[in-house]
Write a protein that holds these residues in place. Structure first.
Motif, PDB file in Angstrom:
ATOM      1  N   TYR A 109     -58.702 -51.847 -15.048  1.00  0.00           N
ATOM      2  CA  TYR A 109     -59.785 -52.890 -14.796  1.00  0.00           C
ATOM      3  C   TYR A 109     -58.243 -53.924 -14.499  1.00  0.00           C
ATOM      4  CZ  TYR A 109     -63.667 -51.835 -17.780  1.00  0.00           C
ATOM      5  OH  TYR A 109     -64.738 -51.113 -17.898  1.00  0.00           O
ATOM      6  N   ASP A 110     -56.840 -54.218 -15.183  1.00  0.00           N
ATOM      7  CA  ASP A 110     -55.894 -55.163 -14.434  1.00  0.00           C
ATOM      8  C   ASP A 110     -55.751 -54.612 -12.984  1.00  0.00           C
ATOM      9  OD1 ASP A 110     -53.806 -55.785 -14.494  1.00  0.00           O
ATOM     10  OD2 ASP A 110     -52.494 -54.079 -14.786  1.00  0.00           O
ATOM     11  N   VAL A 111     -55.922 -53.392 -12.442  1.00  0.00           N
ATOM     12  CA  VAL A 111     -55.330 -52.278 -10.213  1.00  0.00           C
ATOM     13  C   VAL A 111     -56.976 -53.612  -9.952  1.00  0.00           C
ATOM     14  CG1 VAL A 111     -56.304 -51.169  -9.143  1.00  0.00           C
ATOM     15  CG2 VAL A 111     -54.812 -50.384 -11.456  1.00  0.00           C
ATOM     16  N   LEU A 112     -58.365 -53.853 -10.480  1.00  0.00           N
ATOM     17  CA  LEU A 112     -59.019 -54.768  -9.381  1.00  0.00           C
ATOM     18  C   LEU A 112     -58.768 -55.597  -9.312  1.00  0.00           C
ATOM     19  CD1 LEU A 112     -62.283 -51.936 -10.301  1.00  0.00           C
ATOM     20  CD2 LEU A 112     -60.945 -52.141  -8.422  1.00  0.00           C
ATOM     21  N   ASP A 113     -58.048 -56.618 -11.111  1.00  0.00           N
ATOM     22  CA  ASP A 113     -57.975 -57.667 -10.904  1.00  0.00           C
ATOM     23  C   ASP A 113     -56.937 -58.440  -9.611  1.00  0.00           C
ATOM     24  OD1 ASP A 113     -57.998 -60.303 -12.205  1.00  0.00           O
ATOM     25  OD2 ASP A 113     -56.248 -59.482 -13.123  1.00  0.00           O
ATOM     26  N   LYS A 114     -55.618 -57.558  -9.874  1.00  0.00           N
ATOM     27  CA  LYS A 114     -54.566 -57.704  -9.222  1.00  0.00           C
ATOM     28  C   LYS A 114     -54.653 -57.497  -7.634  1.00  0.00           C
ATOM     29  CE  LYS A 114     -51.713 -57.504 -12.843  1.00  0.00           C
ATOM     30  NZ  LYS A 114     -50.581 -56.929 -13.317  1.00  0.00           N
ATOM     31  N   ASN A 115     -55.864 -55.886  -7.157  1.00  0.00           N
ATOM     32  CA  ASN A 115     -55.906 -55.699  -6.126  1.00  0.00           C
ATOM     33  C   ASN A 115     -57.585 -55.659  -5.652  1.00  0.00           C
ATOM     34  OD1 ASN A 115     -55.149 -52.733  -4.498  1.00  0.00           O
ATOM     35  ND2 ASN A 115     -54.808 -54.714  -3.270  1.00  0.00           N
ATOM     36  N   LYS A 116     -58.290 -56.440  -5.316  1.00  0.00           N
ATOM     37  CA  LYS A 116     -59.802 -56.105  -5.184  1.00  0.00           C
ATOM     38  C   LYS A 116     -60.026 -55.261  -4.305  1.00  0.00           C
ATOM     39  CE  LYS A 116     -60.445 -60.915  -6.929  1.00  0.00           C
ATOM     40  NZ  LYS A 116     -60.380 -60.407  -8.493  1.00  0.00           N
ATOM     41  N   GLY A 117     -60.741 -54.531  -4.633  1.00  0.00           N
ATOM     42  CA  GLY A 117     -61.722 -53.652  -4.325  1.00  0.00           C
ATOM     43  C   GLY A 117     -61.119 -52.414  -3.000  1.00  0.00           C
ATOM     44  N   ASN A 118     -60.009 -52.233  -4.445  1.00  0.00           N
ATOM     45  CA  ASN A 118     -59.261 -50.615  -4.526  1.00  0.00           C
ATOM     46  C   ASN A 118     -60.076 -50.154  -4.759  1.00  0.00           C
ATOM     47  OD1 ASN A 118     -57.599 -48.237  -5.553  1.00  0.00           O
ATOM     48  ND2 ASN A 118     -56.232 -49.891  -4.909  1.00  0.00           N
ATOM     49  N   ILE A 119     -60.586 -49.068  -3.597  1.00  0.00           N
ATOM     50  CA  ILE A 119     -61.405 -47.963  -4.057  1.00  0.00           C
ATOM     51  C   ILE A 119     -61.187 -46.743  -4.632  1.00  0.00           C
ATOM     52  CG2 ILE A 119     -62.784 -46.269  -2.267  1.00  0.00           C
ATOM     53  CD1 ILE A 119     -62.725 -48.291  -0.129  1.00  0.00           C
ATOM     54  N   HIS A 120     -60.031 -46.213  -4.931  1.00  0.00           N
ATOM     55  CA  HIS A 120     -59.134 -45.221  -6.069  1.00  0.00           C
ATOM     56  C   HIS A 120     -59.613 -45.915  -7.370  1.00  0.00           C
ATOM     57  CE1 HIS A 120     -57.430 -42.455  -3.667  1.00  0.00           C
ATOM     58  NE2 HIS A 120     -57.424 -43.095  -2.876  1.00  0.00           N
ATOM     59  N   ALA A 121     -59.488 -46.626  -7.874  1.00  0.00           N
ATOM     60  CA  ALA A 121     -59.946 -47.509  -8.539  1.00  0.00           C
ATOM     61  C   ALA A 121     -61.227 -47.470  -8.976  1.00  0.00           C
ATOM     62  CB  ALA A 121     -58.922 -48.575  -8.950  1.00  0.00           C
ATOM     63  N   LEU A 122     -61.868 -47.740  -8.410  1.00  0.00           N
ATOM     64  CA  LEU A 122     -63.785 -48.300  -8.336  1.00  0.00           C
ATOM     65  C   LEU A 122     -64.003 -46.320  -8.028  1.00  0.00           C
ATOM     66  CD1 LEU A 122     -64.457 -50.818  -5.234  1.00  0.00           C
ATOM     67  CD2 LEU A 122     -64.643 -50.868  -7.927  1.00  0.00           C
ATOM     68  N   ALA A 157     -51.053 -46.440  -6.517  1.00  0.00           N
ATOM     69  CA  ALA A 157     -51.393 -45.271  -6.432  1.00  0.00           C
ATOM     70  C   ALA A 157     -51.516 -45.372  -7.736  1.00  0.00           C
ATOM     71  CB  ALA A 157     -50.799 -44.620  -5.496  1.00  0.00           C
ATOM     72  N   ALA A 158     -50.008 -45.080  -7.873  1.00  0.00           N
ATOM     73  CA  ALA A 158     -48.834 -44.692  -9.429  1.00  0.00           C
ATOM     74  C   ALA A 158     -50.222 -45.107 -10.519  1.00  0.00           C
ATOM     75  CB  ALA A 158     -47.811 -44.986  -9.655  1.00  0.00           C
ATOM     76  N   TYR A 159     -51.153 -46.265 -10.432  1.00  0.00           N
ATOM     77  CA  TYR A 159     -51.912 -46.868 -11.793  1.00  0.00           C
ATOM     78  C   TYR A 159     -53.511 -46.713 -11.920  1.00  0.00           C
ATOM     79  CZ  TYR A 159     -49.609 -51.348 -12.410  1.00  0.00           C
ATOM     80  OH  TYR A 159     -48.182 -52.302 -12.602  1.00  0.00           O
ATOM     81  N   ASN A 160     -52.945 -45.155 -10.744  1.00  0.00           N
ATOM     82  CA  ASN A 160     -54.612 -44.919 -10.565  1.00  0.00           C
ATOM     83  C   ASN A 160     -54.427 -43.779 -11.317  1.00  0.00           C
ATOM     84  OD1 ASN A 160     -57.229 -46.698  -9.472  1.00  0.00           O
ATOM     85  ND2 ASN A 160     -55.919 -46.412  -7.781  1.00  0.00           N
ATOM     86  N   ASN A 161     -53.578 -42.770 -11.526  1.00  0.00           N
ATOM     87  CA  ASN A 161     -52.936 -41.548 -11.371  1.00  0.00           C
ATOM     88  C   ASN A 161     -52.789 -41.607 -12.501  1.00  0.00           C
ATOM     89  OD1 ASN A 161     -53.898 -39.785  -9.266  1.00  0.00           O
ATOM     90  ND2 ASN A 161     -51.518 -40.638  -8.240  1.00  0.00           N
ATOM     91  N   LEU A 162     -51.878 -42.471 -13.351  1.00  0.00           N
ATOM     92  CA  LEU A 162     -52.190 -42.765 -14.722  1.00  0.00           C
ATOM     93  C   LEU A 162     -53.313 -42.921 -15.631  1.00  0.00           C
ATOM     94  CD1 LEU A 162     -49.513 -43.302 -17.080  1.00  0.00           C
ATOM     95  CD2 LEU A 162     -49.873 -45.810 -16.267  1.00  0.00           C
ATOM     96  N   ALA A 163     -53.988 -44.150 -14.889  1.00  0.00           N
ATOM     97  CA  ALA A 163     -55.376 -43.612 -15.585  1.00  0.00           C
ATOM     98  C   ALA A 163     -56.063 -42.879 -15.814  1.00  0.00           C
ATOM     99  CB  ALA A 163     -55.986 -44.845 -14.746  1.00  0.00           C
ATOM    100  N   LEU A 164     -56.549 -41.483 -14.603  1.00  0.00           N
ATOM    101  CA  LEU A 164     -56.620 -39.936 -14.978  1.00  0.00           C
ATOM    102  C   LEU A 164     -55.986 -39.809 -16.217  1.00  0.00           C
ATOM    103  CD1 LEU A 164     -57.549 -39.823 -11.458  1.00  0.00           C
ATOM    104  CD2 LEU A 164     -59.073 -39.613 -12.387  1.00  0.00           C
ATOM    105  N   ALA A 165     -54.594 -39.451 -15.961  1.00  0.00           N
ATOM    106  CA  ALA A 165     -54.009 -38.680 -16.963  1.00  0.00           C
ATOM    107  C   ALA A 165     -54.482 -39.652 -18.459  1.00  0.00           C
ATOM    108  CB  ALA A 165     -52.748 -39.210 -16.697  1.00  0.00           C
TER     109      ALA A 165
END
Length: 507
Positions: free
Chosen positions: A208-221, A185-193
């Motif tokens: 891209y890094d989040v999706l590589d390490k946590n495939k299918g992360n809906i918030h990242a997508l 969640a912190a990665y996703n919010n940091l990306a938005l910031a």
């Protein structure tokens, strides 16, 4: 006489209100169920006595009862830091953690309260918190139970972002991902910031890094889809939306994220389906939820549901009253008119040419997308707008103008001219947008040259004649002059006037 005055002075000095004074008034107000007064008094007590743990605790309890749990936590945590052994503060920390779903921490504080005060008045309540936490632990895995410290840091960063303080939020979020490298969640919010401060490539790489390490992360997508949408990367956006349309999540938070994302990119039917599914299951959303529910319902043809959702939004955020998406729509406007085409509006508002931006700002006031567009931090940067652009935007936002200078009066007449043209061409079709593009080119030059726009009807007629005569055969000055209620000589005069404002292109 002097002695009497000295005694009065002492009484006055001794009566200067302190934190304890306001604390007592706050307690009395709570006992009488005057909660607004209690909030005011206790807030003042905290300002005057910020190091008094019991005053902080009482204010935190009141804030918690008002449903502001993150704020209550910060206040109670501050009180606990001042007096770590005060049993009541420890109990209310257990309670606020339970409200926030941080059950592991809630259990720890409840157990600590019982250890410190085994015969205390809040032991039964503490046992209830412990029982509830243990029941939930049987349902969720350990890694699904959020850690209290990181949760509140995340919430603090989120509130900073909502307030536009992106650099401060970035500092907190960068620290979180160092200490908690799998807290996505912190990665996703940091990306938005990052995205909001213009670090677009950095934002996408993080996702891209989040999706590589946590495939299918809906918030990242979903966040990646939003980035592609803003960058007008249609090929990547369409491919990602095709994937998102196939996802069928169960959790409320994922349904909410999908619904809000579909609404933002203009897929209102799909957005309404997901957001409505939450409401059917008893989801109690925040103001953002009802904002997107109202918009997706309205733009997918469900006006009754849209109005119900907007009523709930106004309950949660009274400042949104009067900003309903349908308020700006002209009675004769059609859903397929250019005023209601969000992509068209955004292409004008963010155009590199000022005359095009003026057209966008003017039409924004006629559009059901007005509130959505002005609420977004990336669409309009006021600091980069010229004074003329700011005036047209202010008009669309229903500001009342104070007419003090000659330019103020000229602008209002220019606006009147524009309204006359719009009245004759609304709702706008493609031909109407071409006329307006020509008009705003002339209007921009005329305003910069301090033209006074003395006869709005004649100017509107002249603009209309110039447009039609350049495109169609058989257009006569007599017909145009009659439709605007002016004479042919007057029309001719103002056609010559507007010709002077045509852009001059060097060879």
């Amino acid at each position: 006489m002097d002695k009497k005055h000295r005694n009065i002075d002492k009484k006055i000095i001794s009566f200067i209100p302190d934190g304890e004074f306001y604390y007592q008034k706050g307690i009395k107000a709570m006992q009488r169920e005057r909660y607004d007064d209690a909030h005011k008094y206790l807030q003042r007590a905290v300002e005057l006595s910020p190091s008094d743990p019991l005053i902080l605790m009482q204010y935190g309890i009141l804030i918690m009862e008002e449903g502001m749990f993150e704020e209550a936590y910060e206040i109670l945590a501050a009180a606990h830091g001042i007096d770590p052994e005060e049993e009541d503060i420890i109990f209310y920390l257990a309670e606020v953690h339970a409200h926030l779903g941080l059950l592991r921490d809630a259990k720890v504080y409840a157990e600590k309260y019982i250890a410190l005060s085994p015969d205390g008045p809040l032991v039964d309540d503490s046992m209830e918190i412990i029982d509830f936490a243990e029941q939930e632990e049987d349902i969720f895995d350990d890694e699904e139970m959020p850690d209290g410290e990181v949760y509140f840091l995340q919430e603090k960063a989120r509130r900073l972002m909502e307030g536009g303080l992106f650099d401060e939020a970035i500092e907190i979020l960068e620290a979180i991902i160092v200490d908690y490298p799998e807290f996505w969640a912190a990665y996703n919010n940091l990306a938005l910031a990052y995205f909001y401060v213009g670090k677009i490539d950095q934002a996408k790489e993080l996702l891209y890094d989040v999706l590589d390490k946590n495939k299918g992360n809906i918030h990242a997508l979903c966040n990646l889809a939003v980035f592609y949408y803003y960058q007008k990367d249609k090929e990547e956006l369409d491919a990602l939306l095709d994937l998102l349309l196939k996802i069928k999540p169960y959790q409320f938070i994922h349904r909410y994220k999908l619904g809000a994302t579909f609404a933002l990119v203009g897929k209102h039917k799909e957005a309404y389906g997901w957001l409505r599914s939450l409401k059917k299951r008893g989801f109690e959303g925040d103001a953002g939820y009802y904002f997107w529910l109202a918009h997706s319902a309205y733009f997918s043809g469900n006006e009754t549901a849209a109005k119900e959702a907007y009523e709930k939004l106004v309950e949660l955020d009274p400042s949104k009253a009067g900003l309903e998406p349908w308020k700006s729509v002209q009675e004769t406007s059609r859903a397929d008119s250019f005023e209601q085409d969000r992509e068209f509006l955004l292409s004008k508002i963010m155009n590199k040419y000022r005359s095009e931006r003026l057209l966008g700002f003017y039409l924004l006031g006629k559009s059901a997308h007005k509130q959505e567009i002005i609420s977004h931090p990336k669409y309009i940067d006021l600091e980069k707008l010229s004074s003329i652009e700011q005036l047209f935007l202010a008009h669309s936002l229903d500001y009342e103008f104070t007419l003090e200078t000659d330019f103020d009066h000229s602008f209002m007449r220019a606006l009147e001219t524009t309204d006359i043209i719009y009245k004759n061409y609304k709702p706008l079709d493609k031909q109407g947008t071409h006329l307006f593009q020509m008009w705003f080119t002339l209007c921009e030059v005329a305003l910069t040259r301090s033209y006074d726009f003395r006869n709005p009807d004649a100017l509107a007629a002249a603009a209309d004649y110039m447009f039609q005569s350049s495109r169609y055969k058989g257009v006569t000055k007599t017909a145009i002059a009659k439709s605007y209620g002016i004479s042919v000589p007057t029309l001719t005069k103002y056609v010559h006037t507007l010709m002077e404002f045509l852009p001059q292109f060097s060879e």
